[in-house]
Design a protein around this motif. Structure first.
Motif, PDB file in Angstrom:
ATOM      1  N   UNK A  81     -25.976  39.734 -54.771  1.00 32.48           N
ATOM      2  CA  UNK A  81     -27.205  39.025 -54.410  1.00 32.48           C
ATOM      3  C   UNK A  81     -27.525  39.360 -52.955  1.00 32.48           C
ATOM      4  N   UNK A  82     -28.742  39.833 -52.708  1.00 31.12           N
ATOM      5  CA  UNK A  82     -29.195  40.095 -51.347  1.00 31.12           C
ATOM      6  C   UNK A  82     -30.152  38.977 -50.943  1.00 31.12           C
ATOM      7  N   UNK A  83     -29.955  38.434 -49.750  1.00 29.91           N
ATOM      8  CA  UNK A  83     -30.763  37.320 -49.253  1.00 29.91           C
ATOM      9  C   UNK A  83     -31.409  37.725 -47.936  1.00 29.91           C
ATOM     10  N   UNK A  84     -32.699  37.386 -47.794  1.00 30.84           N
ATOM     11  CA  UNK A  84     -33.416  37.630 -46.540  1.00 30.84           C
ATOM     12  C   UNK A  84     -33.522  36.321 -45.777  1.00 30.84           C
ATOM     13  N   UNK A 124     -24.138  38.844 -51.035  1.00 27.23           N
ATOM     14  CA  UNK A 124     -22.992  38.234 -51.712  1.00 27.23           C
ATOM     15  C   UNK A 124     -22.542  39.214 -52.782  1.00 27.23           C
ATOM     16  N   UNK A 125     -21.269  39.553 -52.808  1.00 22.11           N
ATOM     17  CA  UNK A 125     -20.765  40.612 -53.677  1.00 22.11           C
ATOM     18  C   UNK A 125     -19.570  40.094 -54.484  1.00 22.11           C
ATOM     19  N   UNK A 126     -19.595  40.366 -55.787  1.00 20.10           N
ATOM     20  CA  UNK A 126     -18.465  39.992 -56.643  1.00 20.10           C
ATOM     21  C   UNK A 126     -17.416  41.093 -56.617  1.00 20.10           C
ATOM     22  N   UNK A 127     -16.175  40.728 -56.342  1.00 16.72           N
ATOM     23  CA  UNK A 127     -15.070  41.686 -56.296  1.00 16.72           C
ATOM     24  C   UNK A 127     -14.546  41.956 -57.710  1.00 16.72           C
ATOM     25  N   UNK A 163     -13.138  39.073 -59.677  1.00 13.50           N
ATOM     26  CA  UNK A 163     -14.021  37.953 -59.969  1.00 13.50           C
ATOM     27  C   UNK A 163     -14.366  37.073 -58.788  1.00 13.50           C
ATOM     28  N   UNK A 164     -13.669  37.220 -57.671  1.00 13.73           N
ATOM     29  CA  UNK A 164     -13.982  36.421 -56.483  1.00 13.73           C
ATOM     30  C   UNK A 164     -15.276  36.919 -55.843  1.00 13.73           C
ATOM     31  N   UNK A 165     -15.938  36.036 -55.089  1.00 22.63           N
ATOM     32  CA  UNK A 165     -17.172  36.372 -54.402  1.00 22.63           C
ATOM     33  C   UNK A 165     -16.959  36.383 -52.895  1.00 22.63           C
ATOM     34  N   UNK A 166     -17.646  37.324 -52.238  1.00 25.24           N
ATOM     35  CA  UNK A 166     -17.588  37.419 -50.784  1.00 25.24           C
ATOM     36  C   UNK A 166     -19.000  37.414 -50.212  1.00 25.24           C
ATOM     37  N   UNK A 225     -16.479  33.101 -50.737  1.00 25.98           N
ATOM     38  CA  UNK A 225     -17.278  31.942 -51.123  1.00 25.98           C
ATOM     39  C   UNK A 225     -17.070  31.698 -52.614  1.00 25.98           C
ATOM     40  N   UNK A 226     -17.483  30.521 -53.083  1.00 24.48           N
ATOM     41  CA  UNK A 226     -17.347  30.248 -54.517  1.00 24.48           C
ATOM     42  C   UNK A 226     -18.634  30.599 -55.258  1.00 24.48           C
TER      43      UNK A 226
END
Length: 257
Positions: free
Chosen positions: A175-178, A193-196, A199-202, A212-213
């Protein structure tokens, strides 16, 4: 965009003009993000169908879309699913001053128009159209709900040719956020926000990366959504001999520059 740049790197600055459309679809960028939409118009008198097929790298979503019956989707919040239904499920009546000229009837007639995804991409990119023109360009800042998992089956044409054995099911992976300044679309900062793989998110903010969750990800005011297909779709047909010969000739001319 990155697709145009890859074409120019392979066949020169005039690649978009000199390469036929099918050859342009052979870049790595297109193999990852590319697909096709199918537009269809059905004559209301004789039933004649006219279809057009258009290449796509992404599917732009209109944030002003409402769910059926005029109610906002997801309890008053606009959603990705509502916009996808607007693009690829709802039909448009061509009548009155917008009548369609049927090739078979040789006359202007009432007709129905619809669009479907004909070839699904391996990675689906959904840009949310947040820029609007109100005398000056500004930004739509409202929240739009988006799913973690997305099934493209309701939006596909029934004769989609290259879907392989697996259904077109996708899972969100970026997900890209401006982050804007005073609601402006022309200034601000981008984070992602990138899923590894596990399954974890960063959250990635320049050089800062933190875990992050999933709930935090789904609360974001997304600018771009990236969905990864669960199974790779089948490949499109190869170029014809004539098209392949044209590619070889263009590469030769480009090398001689």
């Amino acid at each position: 965009g990155i697709h145009v740049q890859s074409l120019k790197e392979a066949a020169g600055d005039d690649a978009e003009k000199t390469l036929d459309p099918r050859t342009q679809e052979t870049t790595m960028v297109y193999h990852v993000f590319g697909g096709y939409t199918r537009g269809r118009v059905v004559c209301g008198d004789c039933g004649y169908e006219s279809c057009t097929y258009t290449t796509m790298i992404d599917v732009q979503l209109d944030l002003e879309v409402e769910a059926g019956g005029g109610e906002r989707a997801t309890g008053g919040v606009p959603s990705v699913e509502a916009s996808m239904r607007k693009n690829f499920v709802d039909t448009v009546a061509l009548e009155g001053s917008c009548k369609y000229k049927c090739e078979r009837c040789s006359a202007y007639v009432d007709a129905q128009k619809d669009d479907k995804i004909h070839v699904s991409p391996n990675v689906l990119v959904l840009p949310l159209k947040r820029s609007v023109s109100l005398g000056r360009f500004s930004k739509i800042t409202k929240f739009v709900s988006f799913p973690m998992d997305l099934d493209l089956s309701p939006y596909m044409s029934p004769d989609a040719p290259y879907e392989g054995t697996g259904p077109p099911n996708y899972r969100l992976y970026s997900v890209v956020v401006h982050l804007d300044w005073m609601g402006s679309a022309h200034s601000g900062h981008y984070i992602s926000f990138v899923r590894l793989g596990d399954g974890r998110w960063c959250k990635c903010d320049d050089g800062r990366v933190e875990e992050v969750d999933e709930a935090t990800v789904l609360k974001q005011k997304a600018y771009l959504l990236f969905y990864e297909r669960g199974t790779v779709r089948g490949p499109p047909p190869l170029r014809t001999e004539e098209q392949q010969a044209r590619v070889v000739e263009l590469r030769r001319l480009n090398a001689e520059r």
